[in-house]
Structure formats: structure tokens, C-alpha cells
Write an enzyme that holds these catalytic residues in place. Sequence first.
Site, PDB file in Angstrom:
ATOM      1  CB  CYS A 203      45.927  41.993  42.394  1.00 26.43           C
ATOM      2  SG  CYS A 203      44.863  41.620  43.779  1.00 26.43           S
TER       3      CYS A 203
ATOM      4  N   PRO B 197      36.625  48.941  46.330  1.00 27.52           N
ATOM      5  CG  PRO B 197      38.581  49.996  47.088  1.00 27.52           C
ATOM      6  CD  PRO B 197      38.063  48.692  46.531  1.00 27.52           C
ATOM      7  N   GLY B 198      36.109  50.938  44.431  1.00 27.63           N
ATOM      8  CA  GLY B 198      35.713  51.884  43.393  1.00 27.63           C
ATOM      9  C   GLY B 198      36.845  52.554  42.628  1.00 27.63           C
TER      10      GLY B 198
ATOM     11  CB  ALA C  83      32.254  48.143  41.779  1.00 27.29           C
TER      12      ALA C  83
ATOM     13  CG  ASP D  24      27.029  35.858  43.789  1.00 26.78           C
ATOM     14  OD1 ASP D  24      27.611  35.974  42.692  1.00 26.78           O
ATOM     15  OD2 ASP D  24      27.346  35.001  44.628  1.00 26.78           O
TER      16      ASP D  24
ATOM     17  CG  ASP E  33      31.901  44.459  46.184  1.00 26.44           C
ATOM     18  OD1 ASP E  33      32.946  44.609  45.523  1.00 26.44           O
ATOM     19  OD2 ASP E  33      31.820  43.664  47.148  1.00 26.44           O
TER      20      ASP E  33
HETATM   21  C1  SAM Z   1      39.717  43.044  43.644  1.00 26.00           C
HETATM   22  S1  SAM Z   1      38.354  43.605  44.569  1.00 26.00           S
HETATM   23  C2  SAM Z   1      37.663  44.827  43.503  1.00 26.00           C
HETATM   24  C3  SAM Z   1      38.436  46.115  43.476  1.00 26.00           C
HETATM   25  C4  SAM Z   1      37.716  47.203  42.688  1.00 26.00           C
HETATM   26  N1  SAM Z   1      37.350  46.763  41.366  1.00 26.00           N
HETATM   27  C5  SAM Z   1      38.542  48.461  42.585  1.00 26.00           C
HETATM   28  O1  SAM Z   1      39.196  48.671  41.545  1.00 26.00           O
HETATM   29  O2  SAM Z   1      38.540  49.266  43.520  1.00 26.00           O
HETATM   30  C6  SAM Z   1      37.212  42.303  44.395  1.00 26.00           C
HETATM   31  C7  SAM Z   1      35.828  42.580  44.941  1.00 26.00           C
HETATM   32  O3  SAM Z   1      34.996  41.465  44.625  1.00 26.00           O
HETATM   33  C8  SAM Z   1      33.972  41.412  45.579  1.00 26.00           C
HETATM   34  N2  SAM Z   1      33.315  40.103  45.443  1.00 26.00           N
HETATM   35  C9  SAM Z   1      33.656  38.930  45.999  1.00 26.00           C
HETATM   36  N3  SAM Z   1      32.805  37.964  45.596  1.00 26.00           N
HETATM   37  C10 SAM Z   1      31.912  38.556  44.760  1.00 26.00           C
HETATM   38  C11 SAM Z   1      30.770  38.095  44.041  1.00 26.00           C
HETATM   39  N4  SAM Z   1      30.403  36.821  44.079  1.00 26.00           N
HETATM   40  N5  SAM Z   1      30.073  38.984  43.314  1.00 26.00           N
HETATM   41  C12 SAM Z   1      30.443  40.289  43.256  1.00 26.00           C
HETATM   42  N6  SAM Z   1      31.497  40.782  43.926  1.00 26.00           N
HETATM   43  C13 SAM Z   1      32.233  39.920  44.667  1.00 26.00           C
HETATM   44  C14 SAM Z   1      34.709  41.674  46.886  1.00 26.00           C
HETATM   45  O4  SAM Z   1      33.825  42.117  47.888  1.00 26.00           O
HETATM   46  C15 SAM Z   1      35.728  42.736  46.462  1.00 26.00           C
HETATM   47  O5  SAM Z   1      35.256  44.020  46.756  1.00 26.00           O
END
Ligand code: SAM
Length: 317
Positions: A246, A128-129, A126, A176, A149
Site C-alpha cells: 500500500c 491482521p488477516g 498475514a 520472519d 507474521d
Molecule cells: C501490510 S501488513 C499485512 C496485512 C495483511 N496481509 C492483511 O491483509 O490483513 C504487513 C505485515 O508484515 C509483517 N511483517 C513485517 N516484517 C515481516 C517479516 N520479516 N516477515 C513476515 N512478516 C513481516 C508486519 O508485522 C505486518 O503485519
Amino acid sequence: MKVFIDPDGDIEEIKEAFRLINPELYERLLKIDGSDEFFRYMVKPLRVSVRVNTLKAEVDEVVENLKELITGRVPWCEEGFYLSIDEFSRIPEHQLGLIFSQEAASMIPPLVMELEPKMTVLDIAASPGAKTTQIAQYLQNEGCIVANDVKHSRINILISNLQRCGVLIAKVTVKDGRYFGRFRNRFDAVLVDAPCSNMGMIRKNYRNIRLWKMRDCYGLSKLQKSLLMAAYKAVKPGGVVVYSTCTLEPIENEEVVDYILRNTDAEIEEVNLPVKGVEPFTKFDGKEYSEEVRKCLRLHPQSSDTEGFFVAKLRKP
Ligand SMILES: C[S@@+](CC[C@H](N)C(=O)[O-])C[C@H]1O[C@@H](n2cnc3c(N)ncnc32)[C@H](O)[C@@H]1O
């Protein structure tokens, strides 16, 4: 080293810059979309866009107050607008949580989740939200969002964005995302906005040209498959799971969706929004994917003048 590429320069010079900075990426991009238009848009600066936070303000009121800065509407999102500024973080509407800075393509996933007030929703990655706050506005602050996250270092920014936007229904967890697979059939809708190789974010920051490695994509693809599988287990029958990235790399997109289609009873549905994409890959680099992946939305930067983006809408029967 700061990368400089002139987006209005000669197309052969733009391609040469990619080849010199990261030959592995250049070769991969040629297979994904070798067109001149693609390479030109890959380096064209992104349009600044914002979403009005309807938890705190009416769209019309914000539009009236920002009318000097607004250059257009995001065609697929009623609350989305393009602005003519780069640095909006100082404008009061932002500080007050009336608007959220969000790339236009990134507004798509919550729009296709079929959200309604009182739902229980999981946002598995999630921070930065941006999308959590958008989900909250479609839930009208009624129901529950588990905003998760894995990275402790990214949790403060998530919480501060939720607070700034007046989100009252989020429960923040630091796990995770694969952990949520144990909650079978619990959530009305789940978003997997997956960690990815950021190939689609080159327009936002040229540094991503240098950072991209094919090697990383194999590990990410494995993680993305497990996150999507956990999400699928956690959604209720009849519920929607949206997968988004992305990146334009097929092993992080079509291959992940193909994996879920082959290993579960998931059904894929078309993304029904006024946004133009390109044909998803059913064959790539010697691999074949289900014909069903044609229903995914693959956005190359030139298709709708956005970052590179990918969205799949899955339903559990
Ligand atoms: C694309 S970003 C998310 C952006 C967010 N959804 C937004 O719209 O602001 C991907 C996120 O996945 C998190 N992440 C990486 N591995 C993960 C895992 N195994 N479980 C949960 N989150 C994870 C990262 O820390 C990162 O914040």
C-alpha cells in the site's frame, strides 16, 4: 499533533500542507504524480468497504440485510461493497464474521492468486488477516493456509479474525517470512502483502504524512526483495506469487519486481480485473526497470478511488 487538511479546500493549500508537514514526502510525491487530482485524492477520506465472508453467509442474504447501508458494489470483487457508515464494528454482521472490513484495493491480491479448494497456500505477512480470510473463502475451507507474521504483538488479532470468520484451515506461524525460502517448491500459491512505508494509506490516516521517511524505504525495499525471493523459492513450478503493497514508492514496488525478474526465471502476468490504474514506472530517479513491470497494477488514489496500492502477479514456469 493532529493533522487537519480540508479535502475540499483550495488545491494550493492542500499541497502547501504536505510541504509544511513533510517536505521530503512532498518532493517525492511531485516526482511520482504531481497532478492536482492526485493531491486532492490523497487527502479525500476513503470510502468504507466490506467483503462478504462466503464461508459464513451468502452474498445476496447479506446484501438484503444491509441494503440501507450499501452505496455500491466494488467493481472488481463480487463479494465487495461500499457502505455509508464509518463505525461498522458494532453491526451484528461484523461481529458474527459475515463481513470483513477491507479497503477495496486490498481485495485485489487474493483475486489474482488463481485459488481453488484443496490448495496449499502461504500468506507470508498475514496479520491482521484480511487477505488470509479472503483466501480461505476462495479455498472454501478446504486445503491449508500457512498464515505467518513476524510480529508476536499482531498474532492475536490475526487469530481472532480467523476464528470470527470461521476459517478452519489456517496454521498460524510466527517467523520472519524469509525463513520460508527453505521450503522449495512446496506451495501452490504464495502471497507477499509486504510491510511498506504506507504512502498509499495517507487517505486513511493523515498521520502517515508526518511518519513517512525516505530513509525507511531503502530498508523496506531490501526486506521486500528478500521476502519476495523467499516466496518465489517456496512456490511450486506453475504456481503464482502475488506481491502487493500500500505504497506508491517505486523502490518498494517496481524495483522489487524488477529485482525478482532479473535474478530468477519468474514471469510476470497482467492483473486481469476491471480496475483502472496508472502506468507503472520503467524509469525513476535515474534507475531503469524491466519493460515487463508495465504488467503490474499501480493504483494512484484517483485512478479507481482507492488507497494507493500496487500489485504484481508472478508465475514460476
Ligand atoms: C501490510 S501488513 C499485512 C496485512 C495483511 N496481509 C492483511 O491483509 O490483513 C504487513 C505485515 O508484515 C509483517 N511483517 C513485517 N516484517 C515481516 C517479516 N520479516 N516477515 C513476515 N512478516 C513481516 C508486519 O508485522 C505486518 O503485519
